[in-house]
Design a protein around this motif. Structure first.
Motif, PDB file in Angstrom:
ATOM      1  N   ASP A   5      -5.869   4.652   1.088  1.00 33.23           N
ATOM      2  CA  ASP A   5      -5.162   3.917  -0.213  1.00 33.23           C
ATOM      3  C   ASP A   5      -5.953   2.392  -0.413  1.00 33.23           C
ATOM      4  OD1 ASP A   5      -2.958   5.747  -0.469  1.00 33.23           O
ATOM      5  OD2 ASP A   5      -2.428   4.737   1.566  1.00 33.23           O
ATOM      6  N   VAL A   6      -7.084   2.215   0.328  1.00 29.61           N
ATOM      7  CA  VAL A   6      -7.834   1.045  -0.146  1.00 29.61           C
ATOM      8  C   VAL A   6      -9.041   1.268  -0.838  1.00 29.61           C
ATOM      9  CG1 VAL A   6      -6.789  -0.200   1.722  1.00 29.61           C
ATOM     10  CG2 VAL A   6      -9.010   0.921   2.128  1.00 29.61           C
ATOM     11  N   ASN A   7      -9.711   0.335  -1.426  1.00 27.61           N
ATOM     12  CA  ASN A   7     -11.094   0.657  -2.170  1.00 27.61           C
ATOM     13  C   ASN A   7     -11.934   1.067  -0.960  1.00 27.61           C
ATOM     14  OD1 ASN A   7     -13.865  -0.515  -2.803  1.00 27.61           O
ATOM     15  ND2 ASN A   7     -12.587  -1.180  -4.674  1.00 27.61           N
ATOM     16  N   GLN A   8     -12.574   2.197  -1.378  1.00 27.65           N
ATOM     17  CA  GLN A   8     -13.412   3.147  -0.469  1.00 27.65           C
ATOM     18  C   GLN A   8     -14.606   2.249  -0.324  1.00 27.65           C
ATOM     19  OE1 GLN A   8     -12.312   5.709   1.593  1.00 27.65           O
ATOM     20  NE2 GLN A   8     -10.722   4.674   0.750  1.00 27.65           N
ATOM     21  N   LYS A   9     -15.340   1.599  -1.232  1.00 25.27           N
ATOM     22  CA  LYS A   9     -16.489   0.999  -1.255  1.00 25.27           C
ATOM     23  C   LYS A   9     -16.370  -0.253  -0.206  1.00 25.27           C
ATOM     24  CE  LYS A   9     -20.347  -0.980  -4.014  1.00 25.27           C
ATOM     25  NZ  LYS A   9     -20.217  -2.366  -3.725  1.00 25.27           N
ATOM     26  N   PHE A  10     -15.320  -0.958  -0.429  1.00 28.55           N
ATOM     27  CA  PHE A  10     -14.940  -2.165   0.316  1.00 28.55           C
ATOM     28  C   PHE A  10     -14.918  -1.715   1.809  1.00 28.55           C
ATOM     29  CE2 PHE A  10     -11.576  -5.279   1.892  1.00 28.55           C
ATOM     30  CZ  PHE A  10     -12.438  -6.025   2.214  1.00 28.55           C
ATOM     31  N   LEU A  11     -14.194  -0.664   2.001  1.00 27.22           N
ATOM     32  CA  LEU A  11     -13.985  -0.305   3.281  1.00 27.22           C
ATOM     33  C   LEU A  11     -14.991   0.201   4.009  1.00 27.22           C
ATOM     34  CD1 LEU A  11     -11.777   0.768   5.624  1.00 27.22           C
ATOM     35  CD2 LEU A  11     -11.677   2.846   4.249  1.00 27.22           C
ATOM     36  N   ASN A  12     -15.960   0.942   3.448  1.00 24.38           N
ATOM     37  CA  ASN A  12     -17.166   1.612   3.922  1.00 24.38           C
ATOM     38  C   ASN A  12     -18.195   0.545   4.335  1.00 24.38           C
ATOM     39  OD1 ASN A  12     -16.822   4.214   3.780  1.00 24.38           O
ATOM     40  ND2 ASN A  12     -17.453   4.471   1.787  1.00 24.38           N
ATOM     41  N   GLU A  13     -18.174  -0.637   3.590  1.00 19.13           N
ATOM     42  CA  GLU A  13     -19.229  -1.625   3.805  1.00 19.13           C
ATOM     43  C   GLU A  13     -18.494  -2.574   4.945  1.00 19.13           C
ATOM     44  OE1 GLU A  13     -19.311  -4.020   0.201  1.00 19.13           O
ATOM     45  OE2 GLU A  13     -20.651  -2.485  -0.949  1.00 19.13           O
ATOM     46  N   LEU A  36       0.888  -1.061   0.008  1.00 18.56           N
ATOM     47  CA  LEU A  36       0.052  -0.068   0.020  1.00 18.56           C
ATOM     48  C   LEU A  36       0.842   1.234   0.000  1.00 18.56           C
ATOM     49  CD1 LEU A  36      -2.737  -0.977   2.455  1.00 18.56           C
ATOM     50  CD2 LEU A  36      -2.902  -1.063   0.017  1.00 18.56           C
ATOM     51  N   ALA A  37       1.801   1.272   0.668  1.00 22.54           N
ATOM     52  CA  ALA A  37       2.858   2.354   0.635  1.00 22.54           C
ATOM     53  C   ALA A  37       3.428   2.415  -0.744  1.00 22.54           C
ATOM     54  CB  ALA A  37       3.801   2.077   1.565  1.00 22.54           C
ATOM     55  N   ILE A  38       3.943   1.359  -1.450  1.00 24.00           N
ATOM     56  CA  ILE A  38       4.291   1.456  -2.644  1.00 24.00           C
ATOM     57  C   ILE A  38       3.549   1.998  -3.657  1.00 24.00           C
ATOM     58  CG2 ILE A  38       5.041   0.114  -4.574  1.00 24.00           C
ATOM     59  CD1 ILE A  38       6.755  -1.739  -2.423  1.00 24.00           C
ATOM     60  N   ASN A  39       2.200   1.698  -3.627  1.00 29.95           N
ATOM     61  CA  ASN A  39       1.128   2.105  -4.197  1.00 29.95           C
ATOM     62  C   ASN A  39       0.835   3.732  -4.313  1.00 29.95           C
ATOM     63  OD1 ASN A  39       0.693  -0.428  -5.255  1.00 29.95           O
ATOM     64  ND2 ASN A  39      -1.154  -0.715  -4.285  1.00 29.95           N
ATOM     65  N   ARG A  40       0.960   3.928  -3.128  1.00 28.82           N
ATOM     66  CA  ARG A  40       0.960   5.410  -2.719  1.00 28.82           C
ATOM     67  C   ARG A  40       1.982   6.104  -3.374  1.00 28.82           C
ATOM     68  NH1 ARG A  40       0.623   7.621   3.342  1.00 28.82           N
ATOM     69  NH2 ARG A  40      -1.452   6.277   3.520  1.00 28.82           N
ATOM     70  N   GLY A  41       3.187   5.876  -3.106  1.00 22.69           N
ATOM     71  CA  GLY A  41       4.302   6.495  -3.680  1.00 22.69           C
ATOM     72  C   GLY A  41       4.383   6.593  -5.150  1.00 22.69           C
ATOM     73  N   GLU A  42       3.704   5.440  -5.867  1.00 19.75           N
ATOM     74  CA  GLU A  42       3.717   5.396  -7.286  1.00 19.75           C
ATOM     75  C   GLU A  42       2.498   6.599  -7.730  1.00 19.75           C
ATOM     76  OE1 GLU A  42       3.176   1.976 -10.839  1.00 19.75           O
ATOM     77  OE2 GLU A  42       1.987   1.973  -9.012  1.00 19.75           O
ATOM     78  N   GLU A  43       1.440   6.668  -7.049  1.00 18.89           N
ATOM     79  CA  GLU A  43       0.241   7.249  -7.178  1.00 18.89           C
ATOM     80  C   GLU A  43       0.794   8.714  -7.166  1.00 18.89           C
ATOM     81  OE1 GLU A  43      -4.222   8.213  -6.141  1.00 18.89           O
ATOM     82  OE2 GLU A  43      -3.276   6.426  -5.708  1.00 18.89           O
ATOM     83  N   GLU A  51      -5.177  -4.623   0.749  1.00 14.75           N
ATOM     84  CA  GLU A  51      -6.463  -3.949   1.135  1.00 14.75           C
ATOM     85  C   GLU A  51      -7.405  -4.529   2.052  1.00 14.75           C
ATOM     86  OE1 GLU A  51      -7.231  -0.827  -2.598  1.00 14.75           O
ATOM     87  OE2 GLU A  51      -8.595  -2.951  -2.563  1.00 14.75           O
ATOM     88  N   ARG A  52      -7.319  -6.100   1.864  1.00 11.59           N
ATOM     89  CA  ARG A  52      -8.334  -6.586   2.754  1.00 11.59           C
ATOM     90  C   ARG A  52      -7.680  -6.910   4.179  1.00 11.59           C
ATOM     91  NH1 ARG A  52      -8.639 -10.362  -1.716  1.00 11.59           N
ATOM     92  NH2 ARG A  52      -7.060 -11.744  -0.874  1.00 11.59           N
ATOM     93  N   HIS A  53      -6.168  -6.931   4.317  1.00 12.36           N
ATOM     94  CA  HIS A  53      -5.659  -7.033   5.466  1.00 12.36           C
ATOM     95  C   HIS A  53      -5.608  -5.738   6.221  1.00 12.36           C
ATOM     96  CE1 HIS A  53      -2.457  -7.989   8.136  1.00 12.36           C
ATOM     97  NE2 HIS A  53      -1.957  -6.887   8.028  1.00 12.36           N
ATOM     98  N   ALA A  54      -5.446  -4.608   5.218  1.00 11.34           N
ATOM     99  CA  ALA A  54      -5.550  -3.252   6.153  1.00 11.34           C
ATOM    100  C   ALA A  54      -7.102  -2.873   6.659  1.00 11.34           C
ATOM    101  CB  ALA A  54      -5.126  -2.137   5.128  1.00 11.34           C
ATOM    102  N   VAL A  55      -7.932  -3.299   5.786  1.00 11.73           N
ATOM    103  CA  VAL A  55      -9.246  -3.258   6.234  1.00 11.73           C
ATOM    104  C   VAL A  55      -9.715  -4.160   7.546  1.00 11.73           C
ATOM    105  CG1 VAL A  55     -11.968  -3.749   5.698  1.00 11.73           C
ATOM    106  CG2 VAL A  55     -10.373  -2.476   4.257  1.00 11.73           C
ATOM    107  N   HIS A  56      -9.148  -5.375   7.394  1.00 13.12           N
ATOM    108  CA  HIS A  56      -9.157  -6.338   8.794  1.00 13.12           C
ATOM    109  C   HIS A  56      -8.694  -5.730  10.004  1.00 13.12           C
ATOM    110  CE1 HIS A  56      -9.220  -9.770  11.066  1.00 13.12           C
ATOM    111  NE2 HIS A  56      -7.826  -9.398  11.557  1.00 13.12           N
ATOM    112  N   ILE A  57      -7.398  -4.957   9.776  1.00 10.32           N
ATOM    113  CA  ILE A  57      -6.708  -4.390  11.057  1.00 10.32           C
ATOM    114  C   ILE A  57      -7.647  -3.074  11.518  1.00 10.32           C
ATOM    115  CG2 ILE A  57      -4.631  -2.967  11.773  1.00 10.32           C
ATOM    116  CD1 ILE A  57      -4.358  -5.902  11.158  1.00 10.32           C
TER     117      ILE A  57
END
Length: 711
Positions: free
Chosen positions: A461-469, A221-228, A291-297
């Motif tokens: 940095d994660v899918n916001q729809k998945f996070l909200n749900e 997720l950090a790499i994805n953000r740095g790339e974005e 993303e699944r891991h981050a949302v689980h945390i």
């Protein structure tokens, strides 16, 4: 019900097919997850909310996968290419991408280099090269010259484009390359030339390489953000020669006359078509897993935060600290009702300390305040120091607590806050919220978007729809596990109760106000638009304290009141004995399996009834540690290496836990310092809200960093 899918779920979940079928049937009948988990345990094998939701989600995926398989089979069949072997191969797939790989050779493609070559009549030249029987490729190519194909070289190039796409479409090649790629490729990152990274946030990724199978989720997720953000470039390092050799062995015959042409097509297929597709799939898979891991945390942290024990019986003075605009004060009574508000200016630029002390003392005395709740934002520690000195100098019998005010400003500016306190300014609403989130965290925090509460990692940095749900499911589960007093709950809290919509929640509050509260659960049926199914789903989670019916204050569902009173009579007790030691002892002597049979109910339901009769007003939040109250204060400058302190865990991330030890900056207990034994994740050792003993091992005042150890 699709029995094939249920069998598939049985294999992947380890649950019985019968229980899975019952769960899916109950959901299709309109039952909510909390209701099924609590009141239909016999039908589900005692599955909890998470397990029920997981089955529902997986079934939806498999159902959509099955629909796609049928569509793919139909389309291939329509083209006349469906064989029994191909059909069987498609049917056995469990991942959508593999179905698409099998469909790829038959898919009607948009304009590609290969489709253009076919349009120009070069298919037969491609077949000539693939036959590998003649070296006279250029001579053969001369037969295909047209107005659009001007040279033998151009004809051969087009034919090789067709061969490259055929190679790319081969699902066997893709499956092999994907497998080897996942097992052996490295992910590499570099800093982009002239990229701006003022705080060196991504410094560890300026020159970084790691096997993709070993990268932990938060790094992805950090790499994805740095790339974005344009700071990093991301590439894969892999052995392309291995892939060339593999495909070459499958396609180039021994002594091939056109092997060099096919080798060129293989290299083109890999670089232009296969590898980019594989890279996209691997990146997507790594991201989704992370993303699944981050949302689980986030879910686990949020759950612990919501289930923090309420500090009952306190009259609380909430303080929203500030320098220039002053500290906003709000007093709430033991039931959470607003009593009074004011503002003091103990800090620069006004520094009216004497006036501030007098106002505070007056409010504490007038309303018999027993606890001060101080927000942890700007001027928090200065305000804490001011209040601590006042408490000590005046010998006041009050405690204070630092409150994580993350999200308080979001609430204060919300429609819910404006509705509750229309004539307050934003900071005054915030002071009330700070006080209430100490008194009853669940009731107050449900008013705030979970993402604003500040207990996640990489949440943007994660899918916001998945996070909200996911977070809304945690809120719903927590509310229903605790239960709600229907006579005091806000409409915002009520709408998280199983089966209740925002509109019906508003109707409940309106009916309550017009009829001076509910006298029984049965009266809830009178609420406008609240039908029989909604009543069934919600009523077990709604409590009526001190009502006409003693069971209305328990988690026992009204559908089981008859059996409950039979049980009470069976042990020689009456309804007045509910919650007494005598009743608990009598229940202890009962053979529950026999009684369950006599009453005609399942043992899991009977066990829940027995627990509720023993402790009718039990709150699951009582199992967690009460927040740490204080009567002194520390500054960062007071800290010394080796100092031992108690603190509250505020957030848990992949790399450690942040602990509030009473200074402005939370300290970090790195995962290596959490426990003497090896752990894979900090959550194995701590959770949000835990009270922990720590030792200071390092202080960096310049960077505002404190390192702690729990060893």
């Amino acid at each position: 019900m699709n029995e094939t899918l249920i069998k598939e779920l049985e294999k992947t979940t380890g649950k019985r097919a019968k229980d899975i079928g019952n769960v899916l049937g109950l959901l299709q009948e309109g039952n909510t997850v909390p209701f099924i988990a609590r009141y239909r345990k016999e039908m589900t094998g005692g599955m909890d909310e998470q397990e029920i939701k997981a089955i529902s989600d997986r079934f939806s995926y498999l159902e959509n996968l099955e629909k796609r398989k049928q569509e793919v089979l139909r389309r291939i069949d329509e083209q006349g290419f469906l064989t029994a072997e191909l059909a069987q191969d498609i049917k056995k797939q469990t991942v959508l991408n593999r179905v698409e790989d099998l469909y790829r050779p038959f898919k009607q493609k948009k304009k590609t280099r290969a489709t253009e070559a076919k349009r120009k009549g070069l298919q037969n030249l491609a077949e000539f090269i693939k036959s590998q029987t003649s070296e006279n490729v250029e001579t053969e190519a001369s037969r295909y010259l047209t107005e659009e194909v001007g040279s033998e070289e151009e004809a051969i190039k087009g034919a090789l484009d067709i061969i490259a796409e055929d190679i790319s479409d081969n699902p066997k090649y893709r499956a092999y390359i994907l497998k080897v790629f996942k097992e052996s490729a490295d992910l590499m990152t570099k800093r982009k030339k002239n990229a701006e990274d003022e705080q060196n946030t991504f410094e560890m990724y300026y020159t970084y390489s790691e096997p993709i199978g070993k990268i932990v989720p938060h790094r992805i997720l950090a790499i994805n953000r740095g790339e974005e953000l344009g700071v990093l470039t991301v590439k894969f390092d892999y052995d392309i020669e291995r892939f060339k050799r593999y495909i070459g062995k499958q396609t180039i015959k021994e002594g091939s006359a056109t092997g060099r042409y096919i080798q060129t097509a293989i290299e083109d297929a890999l670089k232009r078509l296969i590898i980019p597709s594989i890279e996209r799939e691997v990146r997507q898979e790594l991201t989704e897993k992370s993303e699944r891991h981050a949302v689980h945390i986030f879910e686990e942290n949020l759950k612990r935060l919501l289930l923090q024990p309420p500090l009952k019986g306190h009259v609380i003075l909430g303080v929203d600290p500030a320098f220039r605009t002053g500290c906003k004060l709000a007093v709430i009574d033991a039931a959470g009702q607003f009593l009074d508000k004011d503002v003091i200016y103990p800090h620069p630029p006004q520094s009216k300390q004497d006036a501030a002390k007098n106002k505070l003392l007056k409010m504490i005395d007038e309303y018999k305040v027993t606890l001060l709740a101080i927000g942890n934002g700007t001027a928090s520690r200065e305000t804490e120091l001011f209040i601590s000195e006042l408490v000590q100098s005046e010998d006041l019998d009050v405690k204070f607590i630092i409150v994580n005010e993350a999200g308080a400003s979001v609430y204060s500016a919300s429609e819910v806050a404006r509705e509750e306190f229309p004539h307050f300014n934003v900071e005054e609403r915030s002071a009330v919220s700070i006080a209430r989130r100490v008194q009853d965290p669940l009731s107050e925090l449900v008013k705030i978007d979970p993402k604003a509460i500040g207990v996640g990692q990489y949440q943007h940095d994660v899918n916001q729809k998945f996070l909200n749900e996911s977070l809304n499911f945690v809120v719903e589960t927590s509310v229903n596990q605790v239960g709600v007093d229907v006579n005091t709950a806000s409409h915002v809290l009520l709408q998280h109760v199983a089966g209740l919509s925002p509109a019906i929640s508003m109707n409940i509050v309106k009916y309550r106000e017009e009829n001076e509260g509910f006298k029984s659960r049965n009266e809830i049926k009178k609420v406008p638009r609240l039908g029989a199914k909604t009543f069934e789903q919600c009523v077990g989670f709604l409590r009526v304290a001190e009502g006409k019916e003693p069971l209305d204050q328990t988690p026992i569902h009204p559908e089981r009141y008859k059996e409950t009173y039979k049980l009470i009579s069976l042990i020689g007790m009456t309804e007045s004995d509910i919650g007494t030691k005598e009743l608990a002892e009598a229940l202890h002597q009962v053979n529950l399996e026999e009684v369950a049979g006599d009453l005609g109910i399942g043992l899991p339901t009977l066990l829940d009834i027995v627990d509720s009769l023993k402790a009718p007003t039990r709150d699951i939040r009582d199992e967690y540690e009460v927040p740490l109250l204080k009567s002194d204060v520390l500054k960062m400058g007071d800290l010394k290496k080796g100092m031992k302190l108690s603190g509250t865990v505020r957030n848990v991330t992949d790399f450690g836990a942040f602990v509030d030890i009473g200074v402005k900056q939370d300290g970090l207990v790195h995962i290596s310092k959490l426990t003497k034994k090896f752990i894979k994740h900090p959550m194995e050792a701590v959770s949000v809200g835990d009270i922990v003993d720590v030792t200071v091992i390092d202080i960096d005042e310049g960077k505002g960093r404190i390192s702690l150890s729990m060893k």
